[in-house]
Design an enzyme around this catalytic site. Structure first.
Site, PDB file in Angstrom:
ATOM      1  N   ASP A 143       0.659  -0.943  -0.412  1.00 25.86           N
ATOM      2  CA  ASP A 143      -0.089   0.205   0.232  1.00 25.86           C
ATOM      3  C   ASP A 143       0.516   1.245  -0.647  1.00 25.86           C
ATOM      4  O   ASP A 143       1.604   1.376   0.792  1.00 25.86           O
ATOM      5  CB  ASP A 143      -0.885   0.017   1.396  1.00 25.86           C
ATOM      6  CG  ASP A 143      -1.835  -1.456   1.259  1.00 25.86           C
ATOM      7  OD1 ASP A 143      -2.151  -1.904   0.307  1.00 25.86           O
ATOM      8  OD2 ASP A 143      -3.004  -1.233   2.053  1.00 25.86           O
ATOM      9  N   LYS A 168      -7.372   3.079  -2.753  1.00 26.49           N
ATOM     10  CA  LYS A 168      -7.301   2.944  -1.432  1.00 26.49           C
ATOM     11  C   LYS A 168      -7.698   4.435  -0.970  1.00 26.49           C
ATOM     12  O   LYS A 168      -7.130   5.940  -1.758  1.00 26.49           O
ATOM     13  CB  LYS A 168      -6.060   2.255  -0.749  1.00 26.49           C
ATOM     14  CG  LYS A 168      -6.378   2.711   1.093  1.00 26.49           C
ATOM     15  CD  LYS A 168      -4.773   1.621   1.454  1.00 26.49           C
ATOM     16  CE  LYS A 168      -5.377   2.128   2.489  1.00 26.49           C
ATOM     17  NZ  LYS A 168      -3.501   1.106   3.403  1.00 26.49           N
ATOM     18  N   LYS A 200      -9.932  -0.039  -2.177  1.00 27.28           N
ATOM     19  CA  LYS A 200     -10.261   0.056  -0.394  1.00 27.28           C
ATOM     20  C   LYS A 200     -10.353   0.897  -0.164  1.00 27.28           C
ATOM     21  O   LYS A 200      -9.960   2.173   0.138  1.00 27.28           O
ATOM     22  CB  LYS A 200      -8.513  -0.804  -0.303  1.00 27.28           C
ATOM     23  CG  LYS A 200      -8.545  -0.651   1.600  1.00 27.28           C
ATOM     24  CD  LYS A 200      -7.328  -1.171   1.700  1.00 27.28           C
ATOM     25  CE  LYS A 200      -6.389  -1.487   3.101  1.00 27.28           C
ATOM     26  NZ  LYS A 200      -5.429  -1.410   3.336  1.00 27.28           N
TER      27      LYS A 200
END
Length: 228
Positions: free
Chosen positions: A94, A157, A186
């Site tokens: 991430d 995300k 996400k």
């Protein structure tokens, strides 16, 4: 675990990113991830090796963060950090975009920054791009999603959990509209109970990042622990 919680667990990245996290706490969240069958544990890079050892042979993935939480380290550093994390056992990365570059119109830089991380890891390693949506207007969120898609990332995300806001249903819906079905989305930051998690999924989230994971799957009325 209730049936609703069981169905939600597969969406959740069980998260512990606070700077004071100890090895004992990492072991605890790995044990919980195994018990509840969460999608992954999301931990700081220094704990990737430990988590990989604890989760070896299970279906729970090891997720870590790159350029975290500000996103302003150089692309070369992000790429090396991602490469090292994968070598130590991370399955999912991430990474945080350079928010200032995006806001100032440095789109080529942002795209190449993302691409440098994507290219630094193996094809099977998932790369999620953290936009830090609380710092962006809708046009900037759209542009960031487009750049992540062009750069070959797997997910977009919402948030690090270290800025001034987290995931919102409207942001998830917007991000899903932009990336379509070709990428994951996400929702991370402030998802603290089953109702919030279910709303994010209805809006288009395919993964939930939360530190309140056990409460989310065990009790729909819970939510006293903050997400990230």
């Amino acid at each position: 675990m209730p049936d609703v919680g069981r169905s939600l667990a597969k969406y959740i990245d069980h998260t512990l990113l606070k700077p004071e996290a100890t090895p004992q706490e990492i072991k605890k969240i790995c044990d919980e991830a195994l018990q509840y069958n969460f999608a992954s544990v999301c931990i700081q890079p220094s704990y990737v090796g430990l988590a990989a050892d604890l989760l070896r042979g299970s279906s729970v993935k090891v997720c870590t963060v790159i350029g975290f939480p500000l996103g302003s380290t150089s692309s070369a550093v992000k790429a090396y950090e991602a490469q090292l994390a994968e070598k130590e056992g991370a399955h999912e990365i991430d990474m945080v975009i350079h928010v200032g570059a995006l806001k100032s119109g440095g789109y080529d830089y942002v795209e190449e920054d993302i691409r440098s991380v994507v290219k630094s890891v193996s094809q099977g390693t998932i790369v999620k791009v953290i936009l830090e949506t609380a710092l962006l207007d809708d046009n900037q969120k759209i542009k960031a999603c487009e750049l992540a898609k062009k750069a070959g990332a797997d997910f977009v995300k919402t948030s690090t959990g270290f800025s001034k806001g987290g995931a919102t249903a409207s942001d998830i819906a917007l991000m899903r509209r932009v990336v379509g079905n070709s990428m994951g989305v996400k929702a991370s930051g402030g998802v603290r109970n089953q109702q919030a998690a279910q709303l994010m999924i209805r809006m288009g989230a395919s993964r939930i990042g939360a530190s309140a994971s056990v409460k989310i799957v065990d009790d729909s009325t819970s939510g006293s622990t903050s997400g990230y």
